[in-house]
Design an enzyme around this catalytic site. Structure first.
Site, PDB file in Angstrom:
ATOM      1  N   LYS A  35       0.855  -1.197   0.000  1.00  0.00           N
ATOM      2  CA  LYS A  35       0.000   0.000   0.000  1.00  0.00           C
ATOM      3  C   LYS A  35       0.885   1.240   0.000  1.00  0.00           C
ATOM      4  CE  LYS A  35      -0.267   0.166   4.994  1.00  0.00           C
ATOM      5  NZ  LYS A  35      -0.926  -0.366   6.186  1.00  0.00           N
ATOM      6  N   TYR A 253      17.621  29.763   7.414  1.00  0.00           N
ATOM      7  CA  TYR A 253      16.437  30.461   7.947  1.00  0.00           C
ATOM      8  C   TYR A 253      16.522  30.590   9.456  1.00  0.00           C
ATOM      9  CZ  TYR A 253      14.003  30.064   3.487  1.00  0.00           C
ATOM     10  OH  TYR A 253      13.632  30.183   2.177  1.00  0.00           O
TER      11      TYR A 253
HETATM   12  C1  LIG Z   1      -0.169  -1.484   6.751  1.00  0.00           C
HETATM   13  C2  LIG Z   1      -0.793  -2.721   7.179  1.00  0.00           C
HETATM   14  C3  LIG Z   1      -0.015  -3.863   7.442  1.00  0.00           C
HETATM   15  C4  LIG Z   1       1.495  -3.866   7.421  1.00  0.00           C
HETATM   16  O1  LIG Z   1       1.968  -3.314   8.620  1.00  0.00           O
HETATM   17  P1  LIG Z   1       3.543  -3.246   8.936  1.00  0.00           P
HETATM   18  O2  LIG Z   1       3.612  -2.754  10.325  1.00  0.00           O
HETATM   19  O3  LIG Z   1       4.121  -2.293   7.955  1.00  0.00           O
HETATM   20  O4  LIG Z   1       4.059  -4.632   8.772  1.00  0.00           O
HETATM   21  C5  LIG Z   1      -0.680  -5.036   7.754  1.00  0.00           C
HETATM   22  N1  LIG Z   1      -2.026  -5.063   7.819  1.00  0.00           N
HETATM   23  C6  LIG Z   1      -2.801  -3.989   7.586  1.00  0.00           C
HETATM   24  C7  LIG Z   1      -4.274  -4.104   7.697  1.00  0.00           C
HETATM   25  C8  LIG Z   1      -2.206  -2.790   7.279  1.00  0.00           C
HETATM   26  O5  LIG Z   1      -2.984  -1.709   7.055  1.00  0.00           O
END
Ligand SMILES: *Cc1c(COP(=O)(O)O)cnc(C)c1O
Length: 356
Positions: A35, A253
Site C-alpha cells: 500500500k 532560515y
Molecule cells: C499497513 C498494514 C499492514 C502492514 O503493517 P507493517 O507494520 O508495515 O508490517 C498489515 N495489515 C494492515 C491491515 C495494514 O494496514
C-alpha cells in the site's frame, strides 16, 4: 543535468528480506503489503523483487489491475475492500480478495449478480477500533456470509493496535480464539512486529509491510538488522554549492545555527518538498565520501546544509546519502520525531527511481 536527487531501489534486498520473513514464519503464506505505493518505493519498482510472495496487499483497484496486466497470477488483497458496489464485478473478474469491514458492504454483496464468486476477508474489530465487526456480531456476520452464493472463500482478519506490546496482543488473541473456536477458517492477523516477535499470531497468512523494505516497525534499526534485514531504498543527492563561512555567522532560515569557528559547508539538492523531514535537527547525519557528516540549521524546502569540516574531499557534485545502507531511515525518523513508515511513504512522487 536534471536535479540530482534519486532513490535507488535494490531488488536483491527485497528478495532477501522476503526470504528472512519466510524463515520466521515457515509454512505460512505471505501477503506482501505494498500500500501507499509500496511504502513510497513505487509498486512498479518493487513487485518483481517480491515475486516469491504468495500475494500482494494494497488499497487501490487500479494497482491490483496493474499487477494482473503485468502477469501477476497469485493472490491480491484489497485491504479496505471496495468503496463502491460497482467495483464488485471488476473484483470478481480479476479474482481479487477483498476485506469486508462494514454492513453496507455485506448488503452490496447480497444484491450483486456476479459471474465469479468472491474471496472474502472478514475484518474482526478485536480492539483496534478502526475497522470491522466486534465480538458481539462477528459470528453472525461469518455465518451470514458463509451462506451467500456470491462468496467462495472466507477468512478472518484482524489488526493489532500495538504489536510491540505483548499484553495487548494477548488480549486481542483471546478474542480471536473465541471466534475461531466456533468458526474455524483461514486466519490472517500479523503485521511486521507480530511476525518477528509474536509467533503465536501467525495464523494462516501473514501481512508484512515495513520489514519488506528493510526498516523497523518500532523505530529501532538494530532490532531488525540483527535479523539480517537490508534497507531497500537509498535516497541520494549531490552537493550543488559550497560556502566558506567565517566564525560567528548564522546559517539558514532564522539563523538557528551559529558557526563557532571558520567552516566549510555544503548545500545538498534535497529538502522537505522532496520528503526529507523538516523537523530534522542540526546534527542529523548524512553520508558523504565514506564518512558521517551532519546537518547544520533548518531543512529548507529544496535544500539541506551540511558541515564539511571533516570532509576534505567533498566538492560540488559529490554524492550524498540521505538514508540507505549507511544512514538508516529509522535514525532520521527518530531524530525527527516520527517513524520510517511516514518518511518512506511521504517521499515525493516526483523523485526519480533507479531500480538496481
Ligand atoms: C499497513 C498494514 C499492514 C502492514 O503493517 P507493517 O507494520 O508495515 O508490517 C498489515 N495489515 C494492515 C491491515 C495494514 O494496514
Amino acid at each position: 543535468m536534471s536535479r540530482p536527487i534519486t532513490a535507488i531501489i535494490k531488488t536483491s534486498s527485497l528478495e532477501s528480506n522476503l526470504d528472512i520473513i519466510r524463515s520466521h514464519a515457515p509454512n505460512k503464506k505471505i501477503w506482501s503489503v505494498v500500500k501507499a505505493n509500496a511504502y513510497g518505493h513505487r509498486l512498479y519498482a518493487v513487485w518483481k523483487g517480491l515475486k516469491k510472495t504468495d500475494g500482494f496487499a494494497l488499497l487501490n483497484l487500479h494497482e491490483a489491475i496493474f499487477l494482473r496486466k503485468n502477469g501477476w497470477k497469485g493472490a491480491i488483497l484489497l485491504l479496505e475492500g471496495f468503496f463502491n458496489p460497482k467495483e464488485l464485478a471488476i473484483i470478481a473478474y480479476y479474482n481479487l480478495t477483498i476485506t469486508i469491514h462494514s454492513k453496507w458492504q455485506i448488503q452490496a454483496i447480497k444484491r450483486a449478480t456476479l459471474k465469479f464468486p468472491l474471496n472474502i476477508y472478514v475484518k474482526f474489530n478485536s480492539g483496534m477500533n478502526r475497522f470491522g465487526f466486534n465480538e458481539k456480531i462477528i459470528l453472525n456476520v461469518l455465518e451470514e456470509l458463509n451462506s451467500l452464493k456470491q462468496i467462495s472463500t472466507l477468512a478472518l482478519m484482524t489488526h493489532f493496535s500495538d504489536s510491540n506490546n505483548i499484553e495487548k496482543i494477548k488480549e486481542q488473541m483471546k478474542k480471536i480464539n473465541n471466534v475461531i473456536q466456533y468458526f474455524p477458517c483461514t486466519q490472517c492477523y500479523a503485521n511486521s512486529s507480530a511476525i518477528l516477535w509474536h509467533p503465536k499470531t501467525h495464523g494462516t497468512w501473514i501481512r508484512p509491510g515495513i520489514i519488506l523494505y528493510g526498516a523497523s516497525p518500532n523505530g529501532n534499526w538494530k532490532d531488525i538488522s540483527r535479523n539480517g534485514f537490508q534497507p531497500v531504498m537509498t535516497l541520494q543527492s549531490k552537493l550543488i554549492a559550497i560556502q566558506k563561512i567565517s566564525a560567528q555567522e548564522y546559517i539558514g532560515y532564522k539563523g538557528t545555527y551559529k558557526t563557532e569557528k571558520k567552516r566549510r559547508i555544503g548545500i545538498i539538492a534535497c529538502g522537505y518538498a522532496d520528503g526529507y523531514p523538516r523537523n530534522a535537527p542540526t546534527g542529523t547525519p548524512v553520508w558523504i565520501h565514506n564518512t558521517k557528516s551532519r546537518i547544520l540549521g533548518k531543512v529548507c524546502m529544496d535544500t539541506i546544509t551540511i558541515d564539511l569540516q571533516h570532509c576534505p574531499y567533498a566538492k560540488i557534485g559529490s554524492n550524498v546519502e540521505l538514508w540507505g545502507k549507511n544512514i538508516k531511515v529509522d535514525e532520521i525518523a527518530t531524530l525527527s520525531g516520527t517513524l520510517s513508515y511516514e518518511l518512506l511513504s511521504k517521499l515525493s512522487q516526483k523523485i526519480k527511481m533507479k531500480i538496481q
